[in-house]
Design a protein around this motif. Structure first.
Motif, PDB file in Angstrom:
ATOM      1  N   SER A  71      58.568  43.326  31.207  1.00  0.00           N
ATOM      2  CA  SER A  71      57.117  43.526  31.321  1.00  0.00           C
ATOM      3  C   SER A  71      56.603  43.309  32.732  1.00  0.00           C
ATOM      4  N   SER A  72      57.117  42.312  33.431  1.00  0.00           N
ATOM      5  CA  SER A  72      56.607  41.993  34.765  1.00  0.00           C
ATOM      6  C   SER A  72      56.850  43.146  35.733  1.00  0.00           C
ATOM      7  N   TYR A  73      58.081  43.639  35.765  1.00  0.00           N
ATOM      8  CA  TYR A  73      58.370  44.757  36.671  1.00  0.00           C
ATOM      9  C   TYR A  73      57.611  46.003  36.234  1.00  0.00           C
ATOM     10  N   ALA A  74      57.554  46.259  34.933  1.00  0.00           N
ATOM     11  CA  ALA A  74      56.899  47.466  34.441  1.00  0.00           C
ATOM     12  C   ALA A  74      55.438  47.517  34.866  1.00  0.00           C
ATOM     13  N   GLN A  75      54.755  46.392  34.798  1.00  0.00           N
ATOM     14  CA  GLN A  75      53.351  46.360  35.211  1.00  0.00           C
ATOM     15  C   GLN A  75      53.207  46.706  36.685  1.00  0.00           C
ATOM     16  N   LYS A  76      54.068  46.138  37.512  1.00  0.00           N
ATOM     17  CA  LYS A  76      54.022  46.429  38.953  1.00  0.00           C
ATOM     18  C   LYS A  76      54.409  47.883  39.227  1.00  0.00           C
ATOM     19  N   PHE A  77      55.399  48.376  38.456  1.00  0.00           N
ATOM     20  CA  PHE A  77      55.847  49.759  38.649  1.00  0.00           C
ATOM     21  C   PHE A  77      54.690  50.733  38.455  1.00  0.00           C
ATOM     22  N   TRP A  78      53.940  50.568  37.361  1.00  0.00           N
ATOM     23  CA  TRP A  78      52.883  51.532  37.085  1.00  0.00           C
ATOM     24  C   TRP A  78      51.745  51.445  38.097  1.00  0.00           C
ATOM     25  N   GLN A  79      51.461  50.266  38.584  1.00  0.00           N
ATOM     26  CA  GLN A  79      50.446  50.158  39.638  1.00  0.00           C
ATOM     27  C   GLN A  79      50.890  50.901  40.892  1.00  0.00           C
ATOM     28  N   GLN A  80      52.166  50.727  41.252  1.00  0.00           N
ATOM     29  CA  GLN A  80      52.675  51.390  42.447  1.00  0.00           C
ATOM     30  C   GLN A  80      52.848  52.891  42.218  1.00  0.00           C
ATOM     31  N   PHE A  81      53.222  53.274  41.008  1.00  0.00           N
ATOM     32  CA  PHE A  81      53.360  54.689  40.660  1.00  0.00           C
ATOM     33  C   PHE A  81      52.049  55.428  40.929  1.00  0.00           C
ATOM     34  N   ARG A  82      50.942  54.857  40.464  1.00  0.00           N
ATOM     35  CA  ARG A  82      49.647  55.527  40.623  1.00  0.00           C
ATOM     36  C   ARG A  82      49.159  55.483  42.059  1.00  0.00           C
ATOM     37  N   ALA A  83      49.612  54.469  42.804  1.00  0.00           N
ATOM     38  CA  ALA A  83      49.244  54.387  44.216  1.00  0.00           C
ATOM     39  C   ALA A  83      50.040  55.376  45.070  1.00  0.00           C
ATOM     40  N   ASN A  84      51.265  55.702  44.647  1.00  0.00           N
ATOM     41  CA  ASN A  84      52.153  56.542  45.462  1.00  0.00           C
ATOM     42  C   ASN A  84      52.142  58.013  45.084  1.00  0.00           C
ATOM     43  N   TYR A  85      51.926  58.297  43.797  1.00  0.00           N
ATOM     44  CA  TYR A  85      52.138  59.669  43.338  1.00  0.00           C
ATOM     45  C   TYR A  85      51.148  60.641  43.983  1.00  0.00           C
ATOM     46  N   ILE A  86      49.889  60.253  44.052  1.00  0.00           N
ATOM     47  CA  ILE A  86      48.871  61.045  44.739  1.00  0.00           C
ATOM     48  C   ILE A  86      48.171  60.141  45.742  1.00  0.00           C
ATOM     49  N   THR A  87      48.206  60.554  47.002  1.00  0.00           N
ATOM     50  CA  THR A  87      47.602  59.774  48.086  1.00  0.00           C
ATOM     51  C   THR A  87      46.678  60.670  48.912  1.00  0.00           C
ATOM     52  N   ARG A  88      46.051  60.081  49.871  1.00  0.00           N
ATOM     53  CA  ARG A  88      45.200  60.852  50.788  1.00  0.00           C
ATOM     54  C   ARG A  88      45.992  61.973  51.452  1.00  0.00           C
ATOM     55  N   GLN A  89      47.280  61.735  51.721  1.00  0.00           N
ATOM     56  CA  GLN A  89      48.109  62.740  52.372  1.00  0.00           C
ATOM     57  C   GLN A  89      48.303  63.973  51.481  1.00  0.00           C
ATOM     58  N   ASP A  90      48.382  63.763  50.170  1.00  0.00           N
ATOM     59  CA  ASP A  90      48.475  64.912  49.265  1.00  0.00           C
ATOM     60  C   ASP A  90      47.241  65.796  49.379  1.00  0.00           C
ATOM     61  N   ILE A  91      46.080  65.167  49.402  1.00  0.00           N
ATOM     62  CA  ILE A  91      44.832  65.937  49.465  1.00  0.00           C
ATOM     63  C   ILE A  91      44.715  66.638  50.816  1.00  0.00           C
ATOM     64  N   ALA A  92      45.113  65.963  51.873  1.00  0.00           N
ATOM     65  CA  ALA A  92      45.081  66.581  53.206  1.00  0.00           C
ATOM     66  C   ALA A  92      45.974  67.819  53.243  1.00  0.00           C
TER      67      ALA A  92
END
Length: 535
Positions: A71-92
């Motif tokens: 559970s501990s890693y999974a929670q961190k994984f999903w937070q980082q997943f959403r932070a990395n998958y689409i970023t300002r660079q994608d929109i640029a």
């Protein structure tokens, strides 16, 4: 056509003006962009888990990740997943490539707690939307908010994160209330954000009969009622934003449009795996006339580049905007960006099909690599996808993809009635299917054969091409049936007239132009034009 696609038109609230979508200055705009699939609602196939019910939707994917890593890693994984998958660079990058809009598919569980008869919102989900809106405002890209996974599920399939492949939104009063409450909250938060192009109320509601799950078509009246209730709730708060309304059966059946739900709405439909001809649009262009409302091909894609070059240029010429699916996914050639598969990824996939469970440290290692690989700077770019979508070099067109508009005498000629099947607007020319390919076998998701047009002396076909440079090369692939002469013009200016015989290459140099019509004419003889390659 190109002037309607320009990002300079991204200004002010979008609205429906008769059969057009216009910006804040009243200028017509054709939407063109991508769906941010897998970011806020995961689908197993984008993780390379095809036809796998053990890894096909968010709630199941989440449970597998928790089971493998804790559970501990999974929670961190999903937070980082959403932070990395689409970023300002994608929109640029999206803006740099010339797109003017995007669609954010989201799962309700990121925005509301899944508790019975409670309406409790989760700020984390809204913050993700807020960040993306800020980036899109910075780069000039309209955003459509897409309720892809509604409370309880509106489709009854993996794509809506339903528990049991039933559209519980339309079956359960609590889920119904949560769905309307969520749209009321979204309207409250974003009523003043002009960069929000519109609200896509439900993605693909009410599936077809699927495998061993029952028919749910009898919920169609409930769908219409949900639209009425949701629109009333939104309009109490937000009288400005454009509403996007979808039909049922994967958004291809227009039966729910027995009326116009709002004066400021777009008729939203989807097209996958169909022949890229005018028949794919006919039911909805007829509906556009009936309701006097604009059209949006709000989700499409997952095919090859020749299909894109045919399907989407045709949409634009019919004044239909598009949104292609998805912006990025793992190991692909038909999205703008491809995510590299992490090492040992197959062990995860085998586990989901009943194989050995990978060790926790190995699972964490492969998921950490996935988090790194998904950043756009680490993805492989597929520039040929955008070239096909905007039909600009380098791109290859099938011979049968001649311009459908404005029709005979301008985009094609034809003196015979021997078409193999009705294609586009019915040319009177012979349309031939590549040997070994059956027409019905070429309507699949990523397959599309060579459809050539036969030209005899005096016949011609015309093809739109965009953003050619000086001396862009045009290579004609023909099959000679009777020796003769072929002539090529660009905007009625001759590029050459040459004799042809079997085995010869036919190459012509184009002029620089933002928009062009290239016409291929058989001056004498007879040949099938298989493809036109611009490079």
């Amino acid at each position: 056509m190109l002037e309607k696609l320009d990002r300079k038109l991204v200004k002010g609230f979008l609205k429906a003006d008769g059969q057009r979508i216009v910006n804040g200055d009243g200028e017509e705009i054709l939407l063109n962009g991508w769906g941010l699939g897998n970011w806020l609602l995961c689908e197993g196939y984008m993780w390379l888990a095809y036809d796998n019910r053990n890894f096909d939707r968010p709630r199941i994917i989440e449970e597998v990740i928790r089971d493998l890593t804790g559970s501990s890693y999974a929670q961190k994984f999903w937070q980082q997943f959403r932070a990395n998958y689409i970023t300002r660079q994608d929109i640029a990058k999206m803006a740099e490539l010339g797109y003017n809009s995007l669609r954010i598919p989201f799962n309700w569980r990121l925005f509301m707690k899944d508790e019975p008869e409670e309406i409790v919102f989760i700020e984390e989900g809204f913050k993700l939307i807020d960040s993306c809106l800020d980036w899109c405002e910075e780069y000039g890209i309209y955003v459509f908010l897409d309720l892809h996974g509604a409370p309880g599920g509106q489709t009854g399939s993996n794509i809506d994160d339903s528990r049991d492949n039933m559209p519980r939104l339309l079956m359960d009063r609590d889920y119904w209330n949560k769905g309307i409450a969520l749209w009321r909250e979204l309207a409250r938060r974003y009523k003043d954000r002009w960069i929000v192009g519109g609200y896509d109320l439900l993605n693909e509601p009410i599936r077809t009969v699927q495998h061993d799950y029952p028919n749910v078509d009898h919920y169609l009246p409930k769908l219409a009622q949900f639209y009425d209730g949701t629109i009333a709730a939104i309009r109490e708060i937000d009288k400005v934003h454009l509403l996007s309304i979808e039909g049922h059966h994967w958004s291809v059946d227009p039966a729910v449009f027995w009326k116009k739900y709002d004066d400021n709405m777009v008729i939203h439909f989807h097209r996958y795996g169909c022949p890229p001809d005018i028949a794919a649009y006919k039911a909805f262009t007829n509906l556009r006339e009936k309701l006097n409302a604009p059209l949006w091909l709000g989700e499409t894609g997952e095919n090859n580049n020749q299909w894109y070059a045919s399907m989407y240029t045709l949409a634009f010429k019919l004044d239909i905007g598009i949104n292609v699916w998805p912006w990025k996914k793992m190991e692909c050639a038909n999205s703008p960006y491809s995510i590299k598969k992490p090492d040992n990824w197959d062990a995860l996939l085998k586990f989901t099909k009943g194989g050995l469970k990978p060790a926790k440290k190995d699972s964490i290692a492969m998921l950490d690599e996935y988090l790194t690989n998904m950043k756009i700077e680490n993805c492989r770019e597929n520039p040929e996808v955008t070239a096909a979508l905007f039909r600009k070099p380098t791109v290859t067109l099938r011979g049968a993809d001649f311009d459908p508009m404005p029709g005979k005498g301008v985009s094609y000629s034809g003196t015979r009635d021997e078409t193999s099947f009705i294609y586009q607007s019915g040319s009177g020319m012979a349309i031939r299917i590549e040997e070994g390919h059956d027409f019905m076998e070429n309507t699949g998701w990523a397959r599309w054969g060579i459809f050539s047009v036969e030209l005899r002396g005096g016949e011609y076909a015309a093809y739109s091409i965009y953003n050619t440079a000086e001396r862009t090369k045009l290579n004609l692939d023909i099959t000679v049936l009777e020796k003769g002469t072929v002539a090529v013009t660009q905007d009625n200016k001759s590029l050459g007239s040459v004799p042809f015989k079997a085995g010869e290459k036919l190459i012509f140099n184009l002029h620089a132009a933002r928009e062009s019509i290239v016409t291929i004419r058989a001056e004498s003889g007879r040949f099938t034009l298989n493809s036109l390659s611009f490079s």
